[in-house]
Design an enzyme around this catalytic site. Structure first.
Site, PDB file in Angstrom:
ATOM      1  N   GLY A 170      27.918  43.607  15.707  1.00  0.00           N
ATOM      2  CA  GLY A 170      28.184  43.109  14.355  1.00  0.00           C
ATOM      3  C   GLY A 170      29.484  43.693  13.833  1.00  0.00           C
ATOM      4  O   GLY A 170      30.386  44.047  14.591  1.00  0.00           O
ATOM      5  N   GLY A 171      29.515  43.839  12.500  1.00  0.00           N
ATOM      6  CA  GLY A 171      30.729  44.350  11.864  1.00  0.00           C
ATOM      7  C   GLY A 171      31.128  45.711  12.396  1.00  0.00           C
ATOM      8  O   GLY A 171      32.305  46.077  12.371  1.00  0.00           O
ATOM      9  N   GLY A 406      64.747  33.632  28.812  1.00  0.00           N
ATOM     10  CA  GLY A 406      64.222  34.350  27.650  1.00  0.00           C
ATOM     11  C   GLY A 406      63.254  35.442  28.057  1.00  0.00           C
ATOM     12  O   GLY A 406      63.120  36.454  27.355  1.00  0.00           O
ATOM     13  N   ALA A 407      62.593  35.258  29.197  1.00  0.00           N
ATOM     14  CA  ALA A 407      61.629  36.272  29.641  1.00  0.00           C
ATOM     15  C   ALA A 407      62.350  37.582  29.962  1.00  0.00           C
ATOM     16  O   ALA A 407      61.784  38.663  29.790  1.00  0.00           O
ATOM     17  CB  ALA A 407      60.854  35.775  30.854  1.00  0.00           C
TER      18      ALA A 407
HETATM   19  C1  HXC Z   1      17.755  51.072  10.790  1.00  0.00           C
HETATM   20  C2  HXC Z   1      17.487  51.026  13.049  1.00  0.00           C
HETATM   21  C3  HXC Z   1      18.578  50.157  13.180  1.00  0.00           C
HETATM   22  C4  HXC Z   1      19.260  49.771  12.001  1.00  0.00           C
HETATM   23  C5  HXC Z   1      17.799  50.559  15.138  1.00  0.00           C
HETATM   24  N1  HXC Z   1      17.026  51.224  14.276  1.00  0.00           N
HETATM   25  N2  HXC Z   1      18.759  49.875  14.497  1.00  0.00           N
HETATM   26  N3  HXC Z   1      17.086  51.484  11.858  1.00  0.00           N
HETATM   27  N4  HXC Z   1      18.821  50.266  10.831  1.00  0.00           N
HETATM   28  N5  HXC Z   1      20.311  48.969  12.035  1.00  0.00           N
HETATM   29  C6  HXC Z   1      15.907  52.085  14.598  1.00  0.00           C
HETATM   30  C7  HXC Z   1      14.704  51.324  15.120  1.00  0.00           C
HETATM   31  O1  HXC Z   1      13.930  50.838  14.035  1.00  0.00           O
HETATM   32  C8  HXC Z   1      13.976  52.394  15.894  1.00  0.00           C
HETATM   33  O2  HXC Z   1      13.314  53.225  14.961  1.00  0.00           O
HETATM   34  C9  HXC Z   1      15.113  53.210  16.476  1.00  0.00           C
HETATM   35  O3  HXC Z   1      16.263  52.920  15.681  1.00  0.00           O
HETATM   36  C10 HXC Z   1      15.435  52.840  17.905  1.00  0.00           C
HETATM   37  O4  HXC Z   1      15.587  51.436  17.975  1.00  0.00           O
HETATM   38  P1  HXC Z   1      14.849  50.537  19.065  1.00  0.00           P
HETATM   39  O5  HXC Z   1      14.908  49.145  18.575  1.00  0.00           O
HETATM   40  O6  HXC Z   1      13.516  51.125  19.376  1.00  0.00           O
HETATM   41  O7  HXC Z   1      15.796  50.768  20.309  1.00  0.00           O
HETATM   42  P2  HXC Z   1      16.185  49.744  21.444  1.00  0.00           P
HETATM   43  O8  HXC Z   1      14.983  49.001  21.916  1.00  0.00           O
HETATM   44  O9  HXC Z   1      16.967  50.528  22.427  1.00  0.00           O
HETATM   45  O10 HXC Z   1      17.144  48.662  20.742  1.00  0.00           O
HETATM   46  C11 HXC Z   1      18.388  49.056  20.204  1.00  0.00           C
HETATM   47  C12 HXC Z   1      18.986  47.936  19.358  1.00  0.00           C
HETATM   48  C13 HXC Z   1      17.950  47.443  18.316  1.00  0.00           C
HETATM   49  C14 HXC Z   1      19.414  46.789  20.300  1.00  0.00           C
HETATM   50  C15 HXC Z   1      20.237  48.484  18.719  1.00  0.00           C
HETATM   51  O11 HXC Z   1      17.433  48.597  17.633  1.00  0.00           O
HETATM   52  C16 HXC Z   1      18.543  46.511  17.322  1.00  0.00           C
HETATM   53  O12 HXC Z   1      18.699  45.328  17.594  1.00  0.00           O
HETATM   54  N6  HXC Z   1      18.793  47.039  16.110  1.00  0.00           N
HETATM   55  C17 HXC Z   1      19.291  46.236  15.014  1.00  0.00           C
HETATM   56  C18 HXC Z   1      20.716  45.864  15.259  1.00  0.00           C
HETATM   57  C19 HXC Z   1      21.273  45.077  14.106  1.00  0.00           C
HETATM   58  O13 HXC Z   1      20.904  43.942  13.841  1.00  0.00           O
HETATM   59  N7  HXC Z   1      22.139  45.711  13.381  1.00  0.00           N
HETATM   60  C20 HXC Z   1      22.855  45.046  12.337  1.00  0.00           C
HETATM   61  C21 HXC Z   1      22.600  45.718  11.081  1.00  0.00           C
HETATM   62  S1  HXC Z   1      23.683  44.953   9.890  1.00  0.00           S
HETATM   63  P3  HXC Z   1      11.987  54.012  15.304  1.00  0.00           P
HETATM   64  O14 HXC Z   1      11.589  54.614  13.999  1.00  0.00           O
HETATM   65  O15 HXC Z   1      11.028  53.001  15.826  1.00  0.00           O
HETATM   66  O16 HXC Z   1      12.373  55.020  16.356  1.00  0.00           O
HETATM   67  C22 HXC Z   1      25.206  45.569  10.289  1.00  0.00           C
HETATM   68  C23 HXC Z   1      26.312  45.058   9.453  1.00  0.00           C
HETATM   69  C24 HXC Z   1      27.448  46.034   9.510  1.00  0.00           C
HETATM   70  O17 HXC Z   1      25.394  46.355  11.140  1.00  0.00           O
HETATM   71  C25 HXC Z   1      28.629  45.429   8.888  1.00  0.00           C
HETATM   72  C26 HXC Z   1      29.758  46.355   8.893  1.00  0.00           C
HETATM   73  C27 HXC Z   1      30.971  45.685   8.399  1.00  0.00           C
END
Ligand code: HXC
Length: 516
Positions: A170-171, A406-407
């Site tokens: 993402g971002g 030119g290159a």
């Molecule tokens: C809060 C999060 C989190 C998040 C993971 N966790 N991502 N908590 N915010 N963004 C937590 C999970 O709930 C879990 O908590 C622990 O971290 C480990 O994650 P798992 O899912 O168990 O690990 P894994 O199976 O290895 O998967 C990793 C992952 C997945 C692929 C990164 O967690 C995932 O898809 N996360 C969300 C990614 C996402 O959509 N992010 C975008 C957010 S918006 P527990 O308590 O169970 O251990 C964004 C916008 C930013 O980022 C913009 C900036 C400009």
């Protein structure tokens, strides 16, 4: 002081240093990943790392995380010593809420970035995170804003290196994108703006996360990633090697390694035999580069992206140089959109950090084709001209073979600001290649001749005799010297020595307008 107070401190510290705890650490290890602290231990000299803001806590009061402990807020920050020089770092701790970035996490990262800016030390960011901490909502979003803003403030002041050692989606991917170099770990690191699920929903395309954001896609196709690492340790080693070529900031010269300079390694006669007799035959320009740099030690950047141009760092008499070279092994070394972008970015990095630029030219021209024209080869090729002409560091150019049209200017001839330009006897410096020139000039004569082939050959030979050599250009002052290939290292070393005193002032302006 009462022992109990010290005990309390030690207990608190010990708990915090465990991050997400033993189970989460075990999970991280099972995935073949090191923890945030283990990565920093590899980066810094023993006992040199000083952690900052370990005790910070988030102030989030909503979405069920009020009072929840996120040790260190999911990131380890601080400074330490790498090869004798201070470096700042932030290492995301996936064992703590998936390394997600909350308001306090971002505050920690922003503060080490501020410190790196104030003291003029490089900044290394190790990414391993699920992105913005969802429960903190826009507070984490704005946290990213603070990081991006500082990435831009630091740009051109201190080197910034990103390691992608886990998810970075993402971002969040825009922070590494704003830094100077990205090292991505194979299988562990994944980098994309929208993931496979969203892509499936929006465009219907089916792709795995690895195919989308793994090392192969970014190193070969997008050009986003500069180095592929096989594992965490490899990523740290690449980072350290890269840092060894770079100054700590834009007011310093790169580190000087006199011990790397050794007259014994001066190129031998094999240098004279690298370029084949037939100018249509390819050869590997790496041989030329390694015949010039100290100890044949060359750190190639973006090795897999646009391989028709080679860029990277080496040293000459112990001092860092940035090398740009056409590669005849790929697309005959032609300049196209991707190779222009790759080289321009590198030239600008060298200029920002006082690294002299050495260019090896063997370029048949710009890539012809509708795809290139529609893709904006004019705009992208112009970046090369802009980058070279605006660079004020020493610029040394060696024409190895073809230097057409030119290159040739886009590879930094004297009119585009080369401080010195030498040519090998194999050089062909001309406004265009013989085939193209004869077609334009003598099409009528050839078609009207009794023996068209013989007439074409005669005209080609005539053109080549006149222009396909370095002597015509040299007679017009466009070449400072024509040298034996075996003398290249000595020629460049002497030129670099005298150019160390180079000072070039340009009119004041806010910034030039490179055609992006
Ligand atoms: C809060 C999060 C989190 C998040 C993971 N966790 N991502 N908590 N915010 N963004 C937590 C999970 O709930 C879990 O908590 C622990 O971290 C480990 O994650 P798992 O899912 O168990 O690990 P894994 O199976 O290895 O998967 C990793 C992952 C997945 C692929 C990164 O967690 C995932 O898809 N996360 C969300 C990614 C996402 O959509 N992010 C975008 C957010 S918006 P527990 O308590 O169970 O251990 C964004 C916008 C930013 O980022 C913009 C900036 C400009």
């Amino acid at each position: 002081m009462a022992d109990s107070k010290i005990e309390l401190l030690l207990k608190k510290r010990e708990k915090l240093l465990k991050g997400g705890g033993d189970k989460a650490i075990e999970k991280q290890h099972k995935l073949g990943k090191l923890t945030a602290r283990e990565r920093l231990d590899l980066l810094f000299e023993e006992n040199s790392f000083r952690e900052t803001q370990l005790f910070i806590k988030n102030r989030c009061t909503h979405f069920g995380i009020q009072g929840k402990d996120f040790p260190g807020e999911g990131v380890v920050t601080g400074h330490g010593i790498v090869d004798g020089r201070p470096v700042y770092a932030a290492s995301q701790d996936f064992t703590v809420a998936g390394g997600s970035v909350g308001e306090a996490t971002a505050q920690k990262i922003a503060e080490v970035m501020n410190a790196a800016l104030k003291t003029g030390d490089p900044f290394v960011m190790i990414n391993d995170s699920g992105g913005a901490r969802i429960q903190e909502g826009v507070d984490s979003l704005t946290g990213y804003g603070h990081i991006f803003y500082r990435n831009v403030l630091l740009s051109g002041v201190v080197p910034q290196i990103s390691i992608i050692a886990g998810p970075c989606a993402g971002g969040a991917a825009y922070s590494p994108a704003l830094t100077d170099f990205i090292v991505q770990v194979r299988h562990e690191g994944q980098l994309y703006i929208t993931g496979p699920l969203v892509i499936k929903q929006v465009t219907g395309e089916d792709i795995s996360a690895e195919q989308l954001g793994g090392v192969e896609s970014h190193a070969h196709y997008s050009g986003v990633v500069h180095f592929i690492a096989e594992n965490d340790e490899d990523a740290i080693n690449i980072t350290k090697r890269l840092l060894s070529f770079l100054p700590s900031n834009n007011t310093e010269d790169p580190p000087y390694y006199p011990e790397m300079h050794d007259d014994e390694i001066l190129p031998n006669e094999t240098m004279n035999g690298i370029v084949p007799e037939d100018s249509r035959e390819p050869y590997d320009i790496h041989e030329v580069i390694s015949g010039v740099v100290d100890q044949r030690d060359f750190l190639e950047i973006q090795e897999h992206f646009a391989p028709n141009i080679i860029v990277g760092f080496g040293r000459l008499t112990g001092r860092t140089i940035g090398v740009i070279a056409n590669q005849p092994l790929h697309k005959a070394g032609v300049l196209d959109i991707d190779s222009s972008d790759k080289a321009s970015r590198f030239i600008r990095f060298c200029n920002a950090f006082n690294i002299p630029v050495v260019t090896f030219v063997d370029v048949p021209g710009f890539m012809p084709g509708v795809k290139q024209e529609y893709g904006g080869i004019i705009r992208h090729g112009a970046k090369m001209l802009f980058a070279y002409a605006s660079a004020t560091v020493p610029k040394l150019t060696v024409v190895v073979r073809k230097a057409y049209g030119g290159a040739f200017l886009a590879m930094c001839d004297k009119s585009m600001g080369a401080d010195t330009l030498c040519a090998w006897p194999s050089a062909e410096i001309a406004v265009m290649g013989a085939e193209g020139a004869v077609n334009v000039l003598y099409r009528k004569e050839i078609s009207e001749a009794g023996d068209a082939d013989a007439e074409r050959t005669r005209r080609l030979d005539e053109y080549k005799d006149t222009f396909a050599n370095p002597y015509f250009a040299a007679s017009h002052g466009m070449v400072d010297d024509i040298i034996e290939p075996a003398d290249t290292r000595a020629y460049l070393a002497a030129a670099l020595e005298v150019l160390r005193a180079k000072r070039e002032l340009r009119p004041q302006k806010k910034h030039g307008l490179i055609p992006l």
